[in-house]
Design an enzyme around this catalytic site. Sequence first.
Site, mmCIF file in Angstrom:
data_model
loop_
_atom_site.group_PDB
_atom_site.id
_atom_site.type_symbol
_atom_site.label_atom_id
_atom_site.label_comp_id
_atom_site.label_asym_id
_atom_site.label_seq_id
_atom_site.Cartn_x
_atom_site.Cartn_y
_atom_site.Cartn_z
ATOM 1 N N ASP A 43 0.837 -1.196 0.000
ATOM 2 C CA ASP A 43 0.000 0.000 0.000
ATOM 3 C C ASP A 43 0.878 1.254 0.000
ATOM 4 O OD1 ASP A 43 -2.605 1.318 0.311
ATOM 5 O OD2 ASP A 43 -1.887 1.817 2.317
ATOM 6 N N GLU A 76 2.039 -0.178 -4.752
ATOM 7 C CA GLU A 76 1.097 0.828 -5.229
ATOM 8 C C GLU A 76 1.873 2.127 -5.405
ATOM 9 O OE1 GLU A 76 -3.031 3.145 -3.959
ATOM 10 O OE2 GLU A 76 -1.632 2.431 -2.425
#
Length: 609
Positions: free
Chosen positions: A335, A372
């Site tokens: 993330d 990400e």
Amino acid sequence: MLSPIPARHDHTPAYTAALGLPQGESVTLRVWTGLPVTGVSLKVVRVGEIEYLPAEAVTLPNWSGEGQWFEARLPIHAGRVRYAWELRLPDDHLNLTAAGLTHGRRGFRSWFQYLAGHIAPEWAWQSVFYQIFPDRFRDGDSSNNVREGEYQYQGRPIETRPWGAPIDQAGDVHAHYGGDLRGIQDALPYLTDLGVNALWLTPIFVSPSNHRYDISDYRHVDPHLGGDAAFDDLIGAVHAANLKIVLDGVFNHVGNEHALFQAALAGAERERAMFTWRDEQEKTQHELPYHAFFDVPTLPKLDYLSGDAEQEFLAGEQSVVRQWLRRGADGWRLDVAHMIGKGGTDEGNLDLHRSLKRAARAEKRDAYVFGERFFDPEAALDGSGEDGAMNYHGFGLPLMQWFSGHSYTFTPSRLGGEELCALLADTYHALPPQVALSMFNLLDSHDIPRALFRLGGDTRKLRAALTLLLAYAGVPCLYYGTEIGLSQAQEGAMPWCRESMPWNEAEWDTELRAEVQQLIKVRRNALALQQGHLRFVLQTPDAVGFVREYTAGSGHAERVLALASRTPEAIMLTLPQGDWTDLLSGEVLRGQVSLDLSTGRLLGQGQAD
């Protein structure tokens, strides 16, 4: 007329004898050209200078085309070696780089790259991923569901919603629908029938919210998802079905209920060093005394100036990264990978990702690690850190902008096919080949609007976009429900893109699902689509096309031509020489053809029987 090419070199065996050889060795490279060359040289960058190495004419036993082949040896003198070809003509010379054939010498960013000793998770190249947001996918065990008002979160009682209830803003992070790991396990027959063979789950660890990006305990699966026992059962069932599973690693921040942060708030010295605290001057400009993800109070940012933080989450023998790989996970999606760093910033970001990658590989040699990186990820992708990144920048966002006529924030756009192809080609050629093949491609996700909604409900355009997704270089991923026409109720991204998955087949677009099945089958059976080189061959305002090509060391080539249009008008094309088979319908085409590309077409040549 599809664009021809007068000279070729890529990473497949006819052109590059082996990938990932160690530093200190040398590798055989070849180039093909249809030009009347008088000589060819291999150019290598060493210590910032360009060296010229000789290339000799050779033949390949199964090469049936025209033109000439030349061969040279590339010394692997560094971790990443950049090289190019020089083609000499009677009255000219040309440079062949990853960006194509030019008279002028392009910068080193555009040259071919060879990564020494690089090990890619090649199972990911053979995979079609399926992203699952667990709370919204399937409820397999109602006994573990969150109860209305069971606890407080951000000063409000937690809420529940019945399956299928419309998304609403009030329930953004508070509303739980009841999806769990048992539901995913129960859906494995559906997923294997669809054809996907890898899953990415958004966070599954203990958390008070429905999205679980504010983790309270990384060492255990949330009891409302079934707990640790449900994870063990799911891992066993997934691997028994020959699927892989990747977990979501939230290592930039933790939830404010995490024990480490609570200890830091209480003044514990070791724990306090794992977070970044604002000085008195900063406190006058910010409400929070600590750094947090976008200043959201529930998401305090970890500070990797602390070696304890790095050991706890990323690199230690008992780190979160290693624990869950040891428990059976096959990789990590990271993330906000670009934000991880020191001192409340992204300082040291790449070094931290290299540390994480080393730990992951020490635990599982073929672990797939991708980050990400919503914007340009090129600087991070030299092969030493993440295997690849979520390809928002270099594929999904511009492609959907072209199809839809607006950006992901619904800003109008006149992006044309020529500019689209130029952007995609530029981001592709700047990456080492194994990294380009490990990029994680997607049209939609839990963070951006649903693809079908962006396309105004036009399933023809969605089919065309999915055709390009399943054919593009990198690892394709479907967002749950896209294959059956799941959309959203209103403009925006979160929470509207997180509808619960309908399990009543009467609500499905079964024709769309059947075509997605076919596309996945083609992808999983075509070596060219898994490992082939990418080259754009059709670029008009309303139509685009690229070819994926895998050339074996013998010279035998397998090709797939992917074509799509955003309008229904037929397009006249002259196909490259030979017969081309529509890989979905079986129709054989050759020469000049008129094609409707509005739902996408995949044409193959040279496929094994």
